[in-house]
Design a protein around this motif. Structure first.
Motif, PDB file in Angstrom:
ATOM      1  N   GLU A  11       0.802  -1.216   0.000  1.00 36.47           N
ATOM      2  CA  GLU A  11       0.000   0.000   0.000  1.00 36.47           C
ATOM      3  C   GLU A  11       0.834   1.265   0.000  1.00 36.47           C
ATOM      4  N   ASP A  15       5.265   0.297   4.284  1.00 38.95           N
ATOM      5  CA  ASP A  15       5.222  -1.151   4.043  1.00 38.95           C
ATOM      6  C   ASP A  15       6.435  -1.578   3.212  1.00 38.95           C
ATOM      7  N   CYS A  66      -1.324  -6.255   2.374  1.00 39.92           N
ATOM      8  CA  CYS A  66      -2.341  -5.222   2.544  1.00 39.92           C
ATOM      9  C   CYS A  66      -2.879  -5.238   3.968  1.00 39.92           C
ATOM     10  N   ASP A  67      -3.577  -4.155   4.313  1.00 39.25           N
ATOM     11  CA  ASP A  67      -4.241  -4.055   5.603  1.00 39.25           C
ATOM     12  C   ASP A  67      -5.572  -4.789   5.533  1.00 39.25           C
ATOM     13  N   CYS A 100      -2.506  -7.907   6.832  1.00 38.30           N
ATOM     14  CA  CYS A 100      -2.125  -7.465   8.176  1.00 38.30           C
ATOM     15  C   CYS A 100      -3.379  -7.104   8.968  1.00 38.30           C
ATOM     16  N   GLU A 101      -3.394  -7.466  10.223  1.00 34.24           N
ATOM     17  CA  GLU A 101      -4.480  -7.085  11.144  1.00 34.24           C
ATOM     18  C   GLU A 101      -3.949  -6.026  12.068  1.00 34.24           C
ATOM     19  N   ALA A 102      -4.414  -4.880  12.167  1.00 33.24           N
ATOM     20  CA  ALA A 102      -5.197  -4.065  11.269  1.00 33.24           C
ATOM     21  C   ALA A 102      -4.337  -3.455  10.175  1.00 33.24           C
ATOM     22  N   ASP A 103      -3.077  -3.220  10.488  1.00 33.34           N
ATOM     23  CA  ASP A 103      -2.112  -2.741   9.505  1.00 33.34           C
ATOM     24  C   ASP A 103      -0.727  -3.223   9.931  1.00 33.34           C
ATOM     25  N   LEU A 104       0.280  -2.895   9.147  1.00 35.79           N
ATOM     26  CA  LEU A 104       1.618  -3.402   9.444  1.00 35.79           C
ATOM     27  C   LEU A 104       2.166  -2.837  10.753  1.00 35.79           C
ATOM     28  N   ASP A 106       0.473  -2.086  13.398  1.00 36.17           N
ATOM     29  CA  ASP A 106      -0.197  -2.883  14.431  1.00 36.17           C
ATOM     30  C   ASP A 106       0.524  -4.211  14.627  1.00 36.17           C
ATOM     31  N   GLU A 107       0.846  -4.861  13.527  1.00 37.55           N
ATOM     32  CA  GLU A 107       1.545  -6.157  13.577  1.00 37.55           C
ATOM     33  C   GLU A 107       2.920  -6.009  14.244  1.00 37.55           C
ATOM     34  N   ARG A 149       0.407   3.383  17.728  1.00 37.20           N
ATOM     35  CA  ARG A 149      -0.031   3.364  16.320  1.00 37.20           C
ATOM     36  C   ARG A 149      -0.331   4.768  15.842  1.00 37.20           C
TER      37      ARG A 149
END
Length: 192
Positions: A11, A15, A66-67, A100-104, A106-107, A149
């Motif tokens: 995205e 990333d 992707c998210d 990714c949950e919710a985005d990178l 977050d991971e 975040r």
């Protein structure tokens, strides 16, 4: 792009930075392996990039990250390109696309833990700025994970800079699942 055999669609620049940093940590020269990581400037551009590099364009091997909120856009465009139908997340993973949950960020924060992320922020001389955010009425009392975040997403270039720094701080045994699976997919039978 003449030596490129695989295009990794992500995205944004943060990333891209994270994927490249993890490849470096694992001893992989993506360019030497014919892999280009492309930041699309948002998930809504997935159609154009698949069109340009996928089966109806350059016919290159595709992969991506992707998210969770953009998963449906990726799924729809993979199907539109003829790469499957009624794709589930596991089907997308077989194609080399990971969510990714919710985005990178977050991971990465979950993988490192908030204390370690705060240590990285401190090493960058920005712990005071983070503490200021924590005291703001909208963020006071909120979970430290969520505050971090938000902090990563504020400030010019901060998200890009911290994505690399957080990957560099990772214990390689605790790499977030989508990032780990993407690199595993890219390496195929290689040992990097």
């Amino acid at each position: 792009m003449s030596d490129v055999r695989t295009v990794v669609l992500v995205e944004g620049a943060s990333d891209k930075s994270a994927v490249e940093a993890l490849a470096e940590r694992r001893g992989c020269d993506l360019a030497e392996e014919g892999v280009a990581v492309l930041a699309m400037g948002g998930a809504t551009n997935i159609r154009a990039y698949i069109g340009r590099f996928g089966p109806d364009g350059g016919d290159l091997r595709l992969a991506g990250l992707c998210d969770a909120g953009e998963e449906e856009d990726f799924r729809r465009e993979l199907e539109r390109a003829g790469l499957g139908s009624d794709l589930r997340r596991s089907d997308m993973e077989e194609l080399g696309f990971f969510v990714c949950e919710a985005d990178l960020e977050d991971e990465l924060i979950r993988a490192l833990g908030t204390a370690e992320v705060e240590a990285v922020v401190d090493a960058e001389g920005e712990l005071g700025s983070f503490r200021t955010l924590q005291r703001q009425p909208a963020w006071r009392g909120r979970d430290t994970h969520d505050q971090l975040r938000r902090f990563m997403g504020s400030g010019s270039g901060r998200k890009i800079r911290y994505s690399r720094l957080l990957v560099e701080a990772l214990d390689l045994a605790r790499v977030p699942r989508p990032l780990d699976l993407l690199l595993t997919h890219l390496r195929g039978s290689r040992t990097w």
